[in-house]
Design an enzyme around this catalytic site. Structure first.
Site, short mmCIF file in Angstrom:
data_model
loop_
_atom_site.label_atom_id
_atom_site.label_comp_id
_atom_site.label_asym_id
_atom_site.label_seq_id
_atom_site.Cartn_x
_atom_site.Cartn_y
_atom_site.Cartn_z
N HIS A 36 8.45 13.38 1.16
CA HIS A 36 8.68 13.92 3.03
C HIS A 36 10.07 13.00 3.71
CE1 HIS A 36 4.21 12.94 3.04
NE2 HIS A 36 4.34 13.99 3.75
N ASP A 81 11.16 11.64 -2.27
CA ASP A 81 9.64 11.84 -1.38
C ASP A 81 9.58 13.55 -1.21
OD1 ASP A 81 7.53 9.55 -0.73
OD2 ASP A 81 7.75 10.96 1.01
N HIS A 126 10.77 5.14 5.95
CA HIS A 126 9.70 5.89 7.50
C HIS A 126 10.71 5.07 8.69
CE1 HIS A 126 8.63 10.15 5.75
NE2 HIS A 126 7.85 9.54 5.61
N ASP A 173 4.56 12.07 -4.09
CA ASP A 173 3.79 12.44 -3.19
C ASP A 173 4.00 14.23 -3.12
OD1 ASP A 173 6.03 11.38 -2.12
OD2 ASP A 173 4.97 11.33 -0.02
#
Length: 309
Positions: free
Chosen positions: A161, A159, A122, A243
């Protein structure tokens, strides 16, 4: 050939506030799950500033360095914190990713898993975000391209996200393909399917909340594997966030350890066909400690089997 595990005790020194999901216990659980496995264990070095400068301006590096506290915990943004041990941990996380690339490209290891924290996907050019300070896997990709002279690299990010930071750091470089499958809508709110980057080297694959293994596997068979094959990378990198597991508290996908093992094996198949089996995987998210540990172990078990083949 072998599978390398790159980590460092400094990554356990990055403290976050009590109750924060990106906690020291994440890495402790992953390393415990990998205990006793046939791995070449390698110490993550501190990243060279020249490698960071391939993706981040000097001002970003200096801002983080200046913010590092001598005691206590400080907040950089809504989700990202620093403690006295964070700066070293962040430098080891990026340095570990670079070291993994060196090992795999030199032939000292067939593939590698970088078990470090804080995560990186990120972090944008000049912005810390989502627990991330530096773009670890983007740093590794640029090192492979610029230092080792590879023609093309591909990064696959599963992931839950969107890897907004990796996209921001690499989308201007036509030598890098970035593929991100992620729940949408979900924080950070980016990663729509029509966002393909200036060189059409970005493949964003939004997944609806509730998507399970069948839907995940279908989109990889239909979209991801053909895109990677067409790009013909010299090295395959993986942002391995766990996740998207059905037990994770931060999102609503429904994957299991079997799904992570499956996608790892299929990506290794592609690497065998395209780039001599060279794979570098970097730990990203995963916030249910048991699910994270079991998923990471399933992922690494596949890497070990392929590295020994």
């Amino acid at each position: 050939m072998t599978t390398a595990l790159i980590t460092h005790p400094d990554c356990l020194g990055h403290e976050t506030p009590e109750g924060h999901p990106e906690q020291i216990a994440r890495l402790e659980h992953v390393l415990a799950a990998l205990e006793g496995k046939e791995l070449r264990r390698v110490t993550a070095p501190l990243v060279a500033e020249d490698d960071l400068l391939r993706v981040h301006p000097h001002s970003h590096i200096e801002t983080i360095r200046a913010a590092a506290p001598k005691e206590g915990i400080i907040q950089l943004d809504a989700d990202t914190y620093m403690s006295p041990g964070t700066l070293a941990a962040a430098h080891r996380a990026a340095g570990g990713a670079v070291r993994a690339v060196d090992l795999v490209i030199s032939g000292e290891a067939q593939n590698a898993f970088v078990a470090t924290r804080p995560p990186g996907h990120h972090a944008e050019r000049e912005t810390t975000m989502g627990f991330c300070l530096f773009g670890n896997i983007a740093v590794a990709a640029k090192h492979a391209l610029d230092h080792h002279g590879l023609s093309r690299v591909a990064i696959v990010d599963f992931d839950v996200h969107h890897g907004n930071g990796t996209q921001d750091l690499l989308e201007d470089d036509a030598r890098a393909l970035f593929v991100s499958s992620h729940q949408f809508p979900l924080w950070p709110g980016t990663g729509t399917a029509d966002d393909t980057g200036p060189h059409d080297t970005i493949l964003n694959l939004p997944l609806a909340p509730g998507t399970g293994g069948e839907g995940f596997r279908k989109i990889y068979e239909d979209k991801v594997f053909p895109a990677v094959t067409a790009f013909k990378p010299d090295l395959l990198l993986i942002s391995a966030g766990f996740d998207a597991h059905r037990d994770d508290p931060l999102a609503d996908l429904r994957l299991t350890e079997d799904d992570f093992a499956w996608v790892t094996g299929r990506l290794c198949d592609l690497a065998d066909d395209l780039c001599g089996g060279r794979v570098v995987s970097c730990l990203e998210g995963g916030y249910n400690l048991m699910a994270l540990a079991q998923s990471a172990a399933a992922h690494v078990d596949v890497l070990i089997a392929r590295g020994a083949a």
